[in-house]
Design a protein around this motif. Structure first.
Motif, short mmCIF file in Angstrom:
data_model
loop_
_atom_site.label_atom_id
_atom_site.label_comp_id
_atom_site.label_asym_id
_atom_site.label_seq_id
_atom_site.Cartn_x
_atom_site.Cartn_y
_atom_site.Cartn_z
N PRO A 1 -10.11 3.28 -6.28
CA PRO A 1 -9.73 2.23 -5.34
C PRO A 1 -9.18 1.06 -6.14
CG PRO A 1 -12.13 2.40 -5.53
CD PRO A 1 -11.54 3.53 -6.32
N ARG B 1 2.08 2.41 -3.59
CA ARG B 1 1.25 3.10 -4.58
C ARG B 1 1.61 4.58 -4.72
NH1 ARG B 1 -4.65 3.27 -7.43
NH2 ARG B 1 -5.76 2.99 -5.51
N GLY C 1 -1.26 10.06 0.07
CA GLY C 1 -2.40 9.15 0.08
C GLY C 1 -3.66 9.87 0.54
N LYS D 1 -9.54 -5.80 2.97
CA LYS D 1 -8.67 -4.83 3.58
C LYS D 1 -7.36 -5.51 3.96
CE LYS D 1 -10.78 -2.16 6.54
NZ LYS D 1 -11.24 -1.43 7.74
N GLN E 1 -6.89 -2.44 -1.88
CA GLN E 1 -7.25 -3.62 -1.12
C GLN E 1 -6.45 -4.78 -1.69
OE1 GLN E 1 -11.73 -3.35 -1.59
NE2 GLN E 1 -11.55 -4.01 0.52
N ASP F 1 -5.75 9.16 2.64
CA ASP F 1 -5.97 9.15 4.09
C ASP F 1 -5.26 10.32 4.78
OD1 ASP F 1 -3.61 7.86 3.17
OD2 ASP F 1 -3.21 7.25 5.23
N GLY G 1 -5.78 6.90 -4.33
CA GLY G 1 -6.75 6.07 -3.63
C GLY G 1 -6.09 4.93 -2.88
N PHE G 2 -6.89 4.28 -2.05
CA PHE G 2 -6.39 3.16 -1.27
C PHE G 2 -6.39 1.89 -2.11
CE2 PHE G 2 -5.94 2.76 3.48
CZ PHE G 2 -5.36 3.99 3.63
N HIS H 1 -4.23 13.32 -4.45
CA HIS H 1 -4.28 12.20 -3.51
C HIS H 1 -4.59 10.89 -4.23
CE1 HIS H 1 -4.93 15.72 -0.85
NE2 HIS H 1 -4.12 15.03 -0.07
N GLY I 1 0.83 -1.21 0.00
CA GLY I 1 0.00 0.00 0.00
C GLY I 1 0.86 1.25 0.00
N ASN I 2 1.98 1.19 0.68
CA ASN I 2 2.90 2.33 0.67
C ASN I 2 3.51 2.55 -0.71
OD1 ASN I 2 2.78 2.79 3.54
ND2 ASN I 2 4.08 1.02 3.83
#
Length: 435
Positions: A303, A42, A228, A268, A263, A230, A260-261, A258, A39-40
């Motif tokens: 996402p 991205r 990100g 999650k 999965q 968040d 997106g997150f 920004h 995730g980091n």
RNA sequence: GGCCACGUGGCGGAGUGGUGACGCAGCGGUCUGCAAAACCGUUUACCCCGGUUCAAUUCCGGGCGUGGCCUCCA
């Protein structure tokens, strides 16, 4: 023409630099206490593509990219204590690992990579200016930002102070004037890292770090600030509050971007679900350029569902591209490709243009996106000795020549069982690792 | 509970008020001793319910689902 989606306006805007000879980009970097996870990866990849695109459009010498390293933080303190190592040992080691990881992902080094601990005087100076201008106050060894002093506080997150208070779950410390006030400086006990300041020995709050480093390296106002999604609240909102209060309202960044997150396999990502992957672990089985390609198949604001199936597809696609694209220094790209990228970094569309592109445009496009086009870089490690494979291929060729097809097929099946796939072409037989 | 996103064919994923991107997989073909690879061709879609419109997957409203933020977090 470059168009970018601005979180501040919630619309795609035409990008017009404050100074075309000096484009400035700031991205929030890692807090160095552990390996970076997928995730980091991205934002690192996304903003690296943006950096490369800006360089392509405005010229390499005219783009400045700053990405900080947060090396003072409570998580770092507790991790160092757990491991029984000095804080500096943990942060230096983790920062080095981070650099190895993002390099493997094909990311260029930023122009500046400030470490928070090297900018403590700048932070103290900024806090002092905030106090002097009535935007901050000290209380019980802490210095807090007074959100009431910034009428447009909440403009990035699109939330009013009243709304925030309604759903507030923040710690309401007795010394806060307003529950939403946030820490600029906090006291350190004897065993905690700390620096002398007008408010006693202490350490900076997280948000002030970025404001101070950005000011030092990029000036009061710059073009793009990324991170990100968040981080929109509270981190970026608070950066805006600090910097703009000090700079008499001058906007901190013109465009806020920004990502997106993501999965993992539709769920999650979490250690308890067993789908938590560090970049380091993935690099054992997957070339960094494959991880990078996979990330760019989804638009950065969408996402993303990150899967191993997608990773396999990415590897296949990249192999097919590299088979025809020569690594070249030329930076020719097709108009359609560039247009896609310039439309808010539409990498999925840009990649689809590459399927239409011919040799030079293909290599140029891949190069602009940060791909080497070097086949060895994405070659799978053979599960057996290449010499033995070559011997088997010779033996099979002989069998085929004698029309001993049973024997030839036995050799082929034997190799297949060991994970080696044979490919018969007009120029003889080649092999690749089966996936 | 409040705020903000997202929901496209077997999978991934763009895009658009009206001629069904693109990739993977599948299927058919060429090639091959047979396969594989490669190449050529090709089937399948826009969460639900209303509304606006000559026409909606695309605009508007509601619902459902998923995710993010509101607390450290890419």
């Amino acid at each position: 023409m470059l168009r970018l989606y601005n979180t501040l306006s919630h619309t795609k805007e035409e990008f017009s630099p404050l100074d075309p000879s000096s484009i400035r980009l700031y991205v929030c970097g890692p807090t160095v206490y552990d390996f970076a996870h997928i995730g980091n990866a991205r934002p690192q990849i996304v903003f690296d593509v943006l950096f490369r695109l800006l360089r392509h459009v405005y010229g390499d010498a005219h783009v400045t990219y700053a990405r900080n390293i947060t090396d003072v933080d409570d998580k770092i303190m507790s991790r160092a204590a757990e491991e029984g190592v000095a804080i500096s040992e943990l942060t230096v080691r983790t920062a080095r690992q981070f650099h190895e990881d993002v390099t493997a992902l094909g990311c260029l080094p930023p122009t500046h990579e400030p470490r928070a601990t090297e900018y403590i005087p700048a932070m103290i100076a900024m806090i002092r200016r905030l106090i002097d201008s009535g935007h901050a106050y000290s209380a019980e060894g802490h210095v807090l930002f007074d959100v009431g002093s910034k009428p447009d506080y909440g403009k990035l997150a699109r939330r009013s102070l009243d709304e925030m208070m309604a759903g507030a779950r923040v710690e309401v410390a007795p010394y806060k004037m307003n529950p939403m006030d946030f820490v600029l400086w906090k006291p350190s006990s004897g065993d905690q890292p700390g620096w002398e300041s007008p408010w006693g020995r202490g350490r900076p709050g997280w948000h002030i770090e970025c404001s101070a480093m950005a000011e030092s390296l990029l000036g009061d106002s710059f073009d793009i600030h990324g991170g990100g999604i968040d981080l929109v609240f509270p981190h970026h909102e608070n950066e805006i509050a600090q910097s703009e209060s000090v700079h008499h309202g001058a906007p901190l960044a013109r465009t806020w971007i920004h990502n997106g997150f993501l999965q993992v396999e539709g769920e999650k990502m979490s250690k308890s679900l067993g789908n938590f992957f560090t970049i380091r672990d993935l690099l054992k089985d997957w070339p960094g350029e494959v991880l990078r390609f996979n990330m760019l198949r989804t638009h950065y604001r969408q996402p993303m569902n990150w899967t191993f199936h997608g990773l396999k597809e990415s590897w296949t696609a990249l192999e097919r591209f590299y088979a025809v694209a020569e690594p070249v220094l030329a930076t020719a790209v097709s108009a359609d490709f560039l247009e896609a990228l310039c439309d808010d970094l539409n990498t999925p569309l840009a990649l689809s243009e590459l399927h239409r592109a011919r040799d030079v445009d293909l290599a140029g496009g891949l190069g602009l996106l940060g791909f080497s086009c070097v086949q060895d870089r994405i070659a799978a490690k053979p599960p057996m000795d290449p010499v033995a494979i070559a011997d088997a291929i010779v033996a099979r060729a002989a069998a085929r020549k004698n029309r001993s097809f049973t024997e030839a097929d036995r050799i082929r099946d034997d190799l297949a069982g060991k994970g080696i796939l044979l490919k018969d072409g007009p120029d003889g037989t080649t092999w690749e690792v089966k996936r």
